[in-house]
Design a protein around this motif. Sequence first.
Motif, PDB file in Angstrom:
ATOM      1  N   ILE A 178       2.974   5.978  -2.890  1.00  0.00           N
ATOM      2  CA  ILE A 178       4.110   6.800  -3.333  1.00  0.00           C
ATOM      3  C   ILE A 178       4.118   6.934  -4.858  1.00  0.00           C
ATOM      4  CG2 ILE A 178       6.631   6.865  -3.496  1.00  0.00           C
ATOM      5  CD1 ILE A 178       6.634   5.445  -0.703  1.00  0.00           C
ATOM      6  N   ARG A 179       3.843   5.845  -5.540  1.00  0.00           N
ATOM      7  CA  ARG A 179       3.917   5.863  -7.004  1.00  0.00           C
ATOM      8  C   ARG A 179       2.768   6.626  -7.647  1.00  0.00           C
ATOM      9  NH1 ARG A 179       5.825  -0.444  -7.733  1.00  0.00           N
ATOM     10  NH2 ARG A 179       8.072  -0.027  -7.728  1.00  0.00           N
TER      11      ARG A 179
ATOM     12  N   PHE B 199       5.084  14.321   4.957  1.00  0.00           N
ATOM     13  CA  PHE B 199       5.374  13.494   6.129  1.00  0.00           C
ATOM     14  C   PHE B 199       4.563  12.214   5.973  1.00  0.00           C
ATOM     15  CE2 PHE B 199       4.217  11.847  10.349  1.00  0.00           C
ATOM     16  CZ  PHE B 199       5.489  11.554  10.826  1.00  0.00           C
ATOM     17  N   LEU B 200       5.264  11.115   5.749  1.00  0.00           N
ATOM     18  CA  LEU B 200       4.612   9.823   5.518  1.00  0.00           C
ATOM     19  C   LEU B 200       5.049   8.856   6.605  1.00  0.00           C
ATOM     20  CD1 LEU B 200       3.010   7.753   3.823  1.00  0.00           C
ATOM     21  CD2 LEU B 200       5.069   7.467   2.407  1.00  0.00           C
ATOM     22  N   GLU B 201       4.107   8.456   7.451  1.00  0.00           N
ATOM     23  CA  GLU B 201       4.370   7.435   8.472  1.00  0.00           C
ATOM     24  C   GLU B 201       3.905   6.097   7.938  1.00  0.00           C
ATOM     25  OE1 GLU B 201       3.505   4.734  11.902  1.00  0.00           O
ATOM     26  OE2 GLU B 201       2.199   5.415  10.295  1.00  0.00           O
TER      27      GLU B 201
ATOM     28  N   GLY C 192      11.158  10.545  -7.805  1.00  0.00           N
ATOM     29  CA  GLY C 192      11.967  11.753  -7.708  1.00  0.00           C
ATOM     30  C   GLY C 192      11.920  12.401  -6.337  1.00  0.00           C
ATOM     31  N   LEU C 193      11.538  11.650  -5.317  1.00  0.00           N
ATOM     32  CA  LEU C 193      11.395  12.194  -3.972  1.00  0.00           C
ATOM     33  C   LEU C 193      12.592  11.902  -3.075  1.00  0.00           C
ATOM     34  CD1 LEU C 193       7.662  11.204  -3.251  1.00  0.00           C
ATOM     35  CD2 LEU C 193       8.527  13.451  -3.935  1.00  0.00           C
TER      36      LEU C 193
ATOM     37  N   MET D 182       0.833  -1.203   0.000  1.00  0.00           N
ATOM     38  CA  MET D 182       0.000   0.000   0.000  1.00  0.00           C
ATOM     39  C   MET D 182       0.867   1.252   0.000  1.00  0.00           C
ATOM     40  SD  MET D 182      -2.932   1.273   2.714  1.00  0.00           S
ATOM     41  CE  MET D 182      -3.673  -0.342   2.778  1.00  0.00           C
ATOM     42  N   ALA D 183       1.954   1.228   0.780  1.00  0.00           N
ATOM     43  CA  ALA D 183       2.852   2.383   0.819  1.00  0.00           C
ATOM     44  C   ALA D 183       3.501   2.619  -0.540  1.00  0.00           C
ATOM     45  CB  ALA D 183       3.917   2.166   1.894  1.00  0.00           C
ATOM     46  N   VAL D 184       3.971   1.551  -1.167  1.00  0.00           N
ATOM     47  CA  VAL D 184       4.598   1.673  -2.492  1.00  0.00           C
ATOM     48  C   VAL D 184       3.590   2.217  -3.499  1.00  0.00           C
ATOM     49  CG1 VAL D 184       5.543   0.348  -4.418  1.00  0.00           C
ATOM     50  CG2 VAL D 184       6.361  -0.072  -2.090  1.00  0.00           C
TER      51      VAL D 184
END
Length: 479
Positions: free
Chosen positions: A185-186, A195-197, A294-295, A180-182
Amino acid sequence: MTDQRPNIILIITDQQRFDTIQAAGYDFMETPHIDRLHREGIVFNNCFITAASCAPARASLFTGHYPHTTGILKNADTWKHGWIENLHDGGYQTVNIGKMHSWPYTTPLGFEQRYVVENKDRYLEGRYFYDEWDKALRARGLVKQQRELYRQLPDYKESLGAFDWLLDEDMHPDMFVGNMAVDWIRNYPVSEPLFLEIGFPGPHPPYDPIPRYAESYLKKELNIAPVLESDLAHQPEPLKAMRIHNNEVDHDSVVHLLEPTAEQRHRQRAYYLANVTMIDEKVGEIMTALEEKGLLDNSIVIFTSDHGDCLTDHGHSQKWTMYDVITRVPMIIWAPHRFGAPRAVDGLVQQMDLGPTLMDIADIPIPEPMAARSLLPLLQSGPEAASCLRDVVFAEQAKDGILTTSKFMTMVRTQDWKLVHFLDEPWGQLFDLKADPLEVENLWDAPAHSEKKKELLALLREWRIRDSYENADLWEDYR
């Protein structure tokens, strides 16, 4: 995006010991992606949490105050506020994917977006709460592996909480959170500093990794410390009682065994470490996704955990004690483009020092008063670097459904000594950490060390009085 302040990616696991990273010197581990953070980042070798269970430790991290100030002393104590609100109000895009262990679970806490995934085996609080993972399981027609089903296994009481994950691999909660995080982000636009926890539910029990990740660990020597009769005999009465309690009650699908065999201990450890490797794989994918988007070049990546796990060391199950395998956690701050050459910090820090550090980095005013202190001078190797470190760290744990026979337990620890105090009780723990780094010889009643005991009790008393005085008006601010 005109605001060039750094993105902050905070990856926090649940119940991960400090001795679970290969690059930290534990050769039996398989953690290539966390190893990269360790090799390239700033590593805090002596980072200590402030509470020996999930919610109090996390509330302390996200407020910058000790549990006695937040009033969040055990799981399911109400926790609604913290410094994420400051980041949000200061212009950060704030997102949570995975575990936070706030209560209620869906409390905003300053997040614009929350994709909540909590403990694998919820039983006391939120037992029937449907988080994002529950919804995904149901959409696929799967029934979650949990305590009621594990109890049906013929070897349930002999397994020490270690079971095979038998559902779809991508439905394991740590795979689910990582994926889910990937995906976020994409695919989600980042228009402000982020700010991503990312909160992984593992390696918290049940210890149920996908079986293929456990295969190599089952074949390895895992450096498991023996449990000594002298250690057990000289533990304070509340810890002896907790051993029995955890044998009688299956918290988090773990039936603790008072005398597990070497084979049982090895299998439990292998399954736990396999779960760490699963999370490591997802950490690598998260780093790749940040780079592809690019982050990464303008990001600070932090890797840590809320506390450790005894895993039968000292004869104990899970947390709720003040041994270093519980209170000392991994903490890495990765930002080579910002903070220069990789290095290790051996001085003492409290994990909650992350809060003011991140606000400092984000150029957001730090609320006053705050018990935590910014580590930014240390990260920048400035002249004030040494002042960031602590001579003493503290941790607390209140009576709850597991620590049932003691009102309140407090740890005071220096580089060389540790004392554990039990309120209104004659017993305690005192360890000479230089001579006894594994904490097996309790010197509480040793006449030769009575002066050291008095010295540490005085430190504890002065800290508690001072901190309570300086933060007396904050009791209700976080609840």
